[in-house]
Write a protein that holds these residues in place. Sequence first.
Motif, PDB file in Angstrom:
ATOM      1  N   MET A   4      -0.111 -32.294  10.416  1.00 13.24           N
ATOM      2  CA  MET A   4      -0.549 -31.253   9.479  1.00 13.24           C
ATOM      3  C   MET A   4       0.663 -30.377   9.153  1.00 13.24           C
ATOM      4  SD  MET A   4      -3.584 -29.716   8.438  1.00 13.24           S
ATOM      5  CE  MET A   4      -4.773 -29.307   9.683  1.00 13.24           C
ATOM      6  N   LEU A   5       0.967 -30.258   7.878  1.00 19.91           N
ATOM      7  CA  LEU A   5       2.076 -29.398   7.444  1.00 19.91           C
ATOM      8  C   LEU A   5       1.470 -28.202   6.732  1.00 19.91           C
ATOM      9  CD1 LEU A   5       4.334 -32.139   5.820  1.00 19.91           C
ATOM     10  CD2 LEU A   5       4.215 -31.440   8.217  1.00 19.91           C
ATOM     11  N   ASN A   6       1.941 -27.027   7.126  1.00 22.17           N
ATOM     12  CA  ASN A   6       1.359 -25.820   6.562  1.00 22.17           C
ATOM     13  C   ASN A   6       2.445 -24.966   5.904  1.00 22.17           C
ATOM     14  OD1 ASN A   6      -0.251 -23.695   5.989  1.00 22.17           O
ATOM     15  ND2 ASN A   6      -0.561 -23.028   8.118  1.00 22.17           N
ATOM     16  N   ASN A   7       2.486 -25.025   4.568  1.00 17.32           N
ATOM     17  CA  ASN A   7       3.383 -24.181   3.765  1.00 17.32           C
ATOM     18  C   ASN A   7       4.850 -24.242   4.228  1.00 17.32           C
ATOM     19  OD1 ASN A   7       3.822 -22.488   1.616  1.00 17.32           O
ATOM     20  ND2 ASN A   7       3.580 -20.631   2.850  1.00 17.32           N
ATOM     21  N   LEU A   8       5.352 -25.473   4.395  1.00 17.64           N
ATOM     22  CA  LEU A   8       6.741 -25.643   4.876  1.00 17.64           C
ATOM     23  C   LEU A   8       7.756 -25.247   3.810  1.00 17.64           C
ATOM     24  CD1 LEU A   8       7.093 -29.036   6.762  1.00 17.64           C
ATOM     25  CD2 LEU A   8       6.944 -26.722   7.683  1.00 17.64           C
ATOM     26  N   LYS A   9       8.789 -24.525   4.255  1.00 19.55           N
ATOM     27  CA  LYS A   9       9.868 -24.151   3.334  1.00 19.55           C
ATOM     28  C   LYS A   9      11.217 -24.381   3.997  1.00 19.55           C
ATOM     29  CE  LYS A   9       7.281 -20.762   0.732  1.00 19.55           C
ATOM     30  NZ  LYS A   9       7.121 -19.395   0.278  1.00 19.55           N
ATOM     31  N   THR A  14      20.723 -20.975  -2.309  1.00 11.71           N
ATOM     32  CA  THR A  14      19.646 -20.513  -3.205  1.00 11.71           C
ATOM     33  C   THR A  14      18.725 -21.671  -3.589  1.00 11.71           C
ATOM     34  OG1 THR A  14      21.108 -20.927  -5.063  1.00 11.71           O
ATOM     35  CG2 THR A  14      21.023 -18.649  -4.233  1.00 11.71           C
ATOM     36  N   LEU A  15      19.012 -22.860  -3.047  1.00 14.85           N
ATOM     37  CA  LEU A  15      18.233 -24.035  -3.444  1.00 14.85           C
ATOM     38  C   LEU A  15      17.004 -24.242  -2.545  1.00 14.85           C
ATOM     39  CD1 LEU A  15      19.014 -26.879  -5.250  1.00 14.85           C
ATOM     40  CD2 LEU A  15      18.604 -27.658  -2.928  1.00 14.85           C
ATOM     41  N   HIS A  16      15.827 -24.234  -3.160  1.00 15.53           N
ATOM     42  CA  HIS A  16      14.587 -24.421  -2.395  1.00 15.53           C
ATOM     43  C   HIS A  16      14.301 -25.924  -2.287  1.00 15.53           C
ATOM     44  CE1 HIS A  16      13.887 -20.156  -2.552  1.00 15.53           C
ATOM     45  NE2 HIS A  16      14.111 -20.191  -3.853  1.00 15.53           N
ATOM     46  N   ALA A  17      14.909 -26.581  -1.291  1.00 15.43           N
ATOM     47  CA  ALA A  17      14.784 -28.038  -1.168  1.00 15.43           C
ATOM     48  C   ALA A  17      13.342 -28.430  -0.857  1.00 15.43           C
ATOM     49  CB  ALA A  17      15.720 -28.554  -0.079  1.00 15.43           C
ATOM     50  N   VAL A  18      12.686 -27.675   0.028  1.00 13.55           N
ATOM     51  CA  VAL A  18      11.254 -27.848   0.311  1.00 13.55           C
ATOM     52  C   VAL A  18      10.625 -26.476   0.111  1.00 13.55           C
ATOM     53  CG1 VAL A  18       9.592 -28.225   2.176  1.00 13.55           C
ATOM     54  CG2 VAL A  18      11.463 -29.837   1.853  1.00 13.55           C
ATOM     55  N   ASN A  19       9.690 -26.414  -0.844  1.00  9.80           N
ATOM     56  CA  ASN A  19       9.293 -25.086  -1.335  1.00  9.80           C
ATOM     57  C   ASN A  19       7.796 -24.810  -1.187  1.00  9.80           C
ATOM     58  OD1 ASN A  19       9.628 -22.617  -2.468  1.00  9.80           O
ATOM     59  ND2 ASN A  19       9.898 -23.347  -4.569  1.00  9.80           N
ATOM     60  N   GLY A  20       7.317 -24.876   0.066  1.00 12.44           N
ATOM     61  CA  GLY A  20       5.904 -24.562   0.288  1.00 12.44           C
ATOM     62  C   GLY A  20       5.043 -25.803   0.273  1.00 12.44           C
ATOM     63  N   ILE A  21       5.330 -26.734   1.197  1.00 12.52           N
ATOM     64  CA  ILE A  21       4.567 -27.995   1.227  1.00 12.52           C
ATOM     65  C   ILE A  21       3.504 -27.958   2.327  1.00 12.52           C
ATOM     66  CG2 ILE A  21       4.747 -30.466   1.785  1.00 12.52           C
ATOM     67  CD1 ILE A  21       7.183 -30.634   0.091  1.00 12.52           C
ATOM     68  N   ARG A  53      14.610 -27.346  11.792  1.00 10.69           N
ATOM     69  CA  ARG A  53      13.472 -26.413  11.808  1.00 10.69           C
ATOM     70  C   ARG A  53      13.265 -25.831  10.414  1.00 10.69           C
ATOM     71  NH1 ARG A  53      12.026 -25.209  17.294  1.00 10.69           N
ATOM     72  NH2 ARG A  53      13.811 -25.453  18.703  1.00 10.69           N
ATOM     73  N   PRO A  54      11.998 -25.620  10.034  1.00  8.91           N
ATOM     74  CA  PRO A  54      11.753 -25.016   8.720  1.00  8.91           C
ATOM     75  C   PRO A  54      12.120 -23.525   8.724  1.00  8.91           C
ATOM     76  CG  PRO A  54       9.681 -25.327   9.901  1.00  8.91           C
ATOM     77  CD  PRO A  54      10.763 -25.922  10.755  1.00  8.91           C
ATOM     78  N   ASP A  55      12.429 -22.969   7.544  1.00  9.92           N
ATOM     79  CA  ASP A  55      12.630 -21.522   7.442  1.00  9.92           C
ATOM     80  C   ASP A  55      11.294 -20.804   7.568  1.00  9.92           C
ATOM     81  OD1 ASP A  55      15.337 -21.879   6.910  1.00  9.92           O
ATOM     82  OD2 ASP A  55      14.935 -22.204   4.786  1.00  9.92           O
ATOM     83  N   GLU A  56      10.268 -21.457   7.008  1.00  9.25           N
ATOM     84  CA  GLU A  56       8.917 -20.888   7.071  1.00  9.25           C
ATOM     85  C   GLU A  56       7.939 -22.038   7.215  1.00  9.25           C
ATOM     86  OE1 GLU A  56       7.329 -18.230   4.025  1.00  9.25           O
ATOM     87  OE2 GLU A  56       9.400 -17.637   3.611  1.00  9.25           O
TER      88      GLU A  56
END
Length: 338
Positions: A4-9, A14-21, A53-56
């Motif tokens: 389960m992935l919850n809002n991964l960032k 400045t590049l949002h490579a993974v932007n809330g998945i 590790r994700p930022d968020e």
Amino acid sequence: MQIMLNNLKRTYGTLHAVNGISLFIPSNTIYGIIGKSGAGKSTLVRLISLLERPDEGEVHFDDTRVDNLEKDSLIQRRRRIGMIFQNFNLFSSRNAEQNIAYPLEITGVPKQQITERVDTLLSLVGLEGRGKAPISTLSGGQKQRVAIARALATDPDILFCDEATSALDPQTTHAILALLKEIQRKMSLTVVMITHQMEVVRDACDQVAVLDDGVVVEQGLVTDIFANPSSEVTKEFLTHLVGLDESSLSDDHMVHWSKKKGAYTLRFRGGTTDQPILSKISRQIGVDFNIRAGGVQKVSDVEIGTMLVDISGSDEEKKRAIEALKQMGVVVEEEVAE
Ligand SMILES: Nc1ncnc2c1ncn2[C@@H]1O[C@H](COP(=O)(O)OP(=O)(O)OP(=O)(O)O)[C@@H](O)[C@H]1O
């Protein structure tokens, strides 16, 4: 093992490579993640496979949160994750069986046990008797089989395949996908398949998420998405797959009678592929269908038909014909004039 992935960032500068998945990957399945170059696939895999590790956001395996594990538990958890790559990442200085044995050696498994396990794995991937072969003497498909055996050595519950068939010819791709499907079933694995090839999704995956610009633009059962794609990115992938563009007239899924594409793309699914829908509607409404290309392909044992057509008749008749098609379960996409 479900994921389960919850809002991964994950941001680089400045590049949002993974932007809330946010995604739910069910256990015991083959889940595809498809996207164009730069969409964020590799970054997402590094986050789910706990290499970064994700930022968020959060990653959960079953009921356990795993993105914030301490070093020792992280190493333990990572050992139960197998990975295979496009370029195989094998040690060229070791032969096939030494490559497969490597993850067992570093975890301190006794020698006798390693020998037995390597033999079992060699036979699982169809390489019996080839254990002593130097890596340089193996074909691409055989190298990927060694890589699969090595990834499975520590009995993982999740297997990541990062563009695992991208360097292989179509026949070898087919054989490796068949092997992965067989292994997934035998070992009840959760397989996450990263790819930029819709053929891989069609032939191997149960569900798929389509990534674009760091976000999920569409996800669901592969059969649903093939029959009724909603995002532009997905439609583009499917267009290339079925060879609807004029550059690929010799594509094996579609027969083209005309160089023109047709104003409408019709997608038929399952039972509707063998019904005389067009002639019925033509009789009822008085329109004519000019079929410019057509074909049927199998997606997870469901037949999906695609047809490129022009419809002739008054605007009102065309509208009624399209409505009738939709009522009969046909997905109709209109070519937008440029
Ligand atoms: N370590 C990094 N440092 C800086 N930027 C990065 C890093 N990793 C990825 N990126 C950037 O993040 C974006 C997403 O890259 P990513 O490799 O995840 O995409 P991808 O879908 O896997 O592409 P490809 O299919 O080409 O491998 C790209 O713009 C890439 O340049």
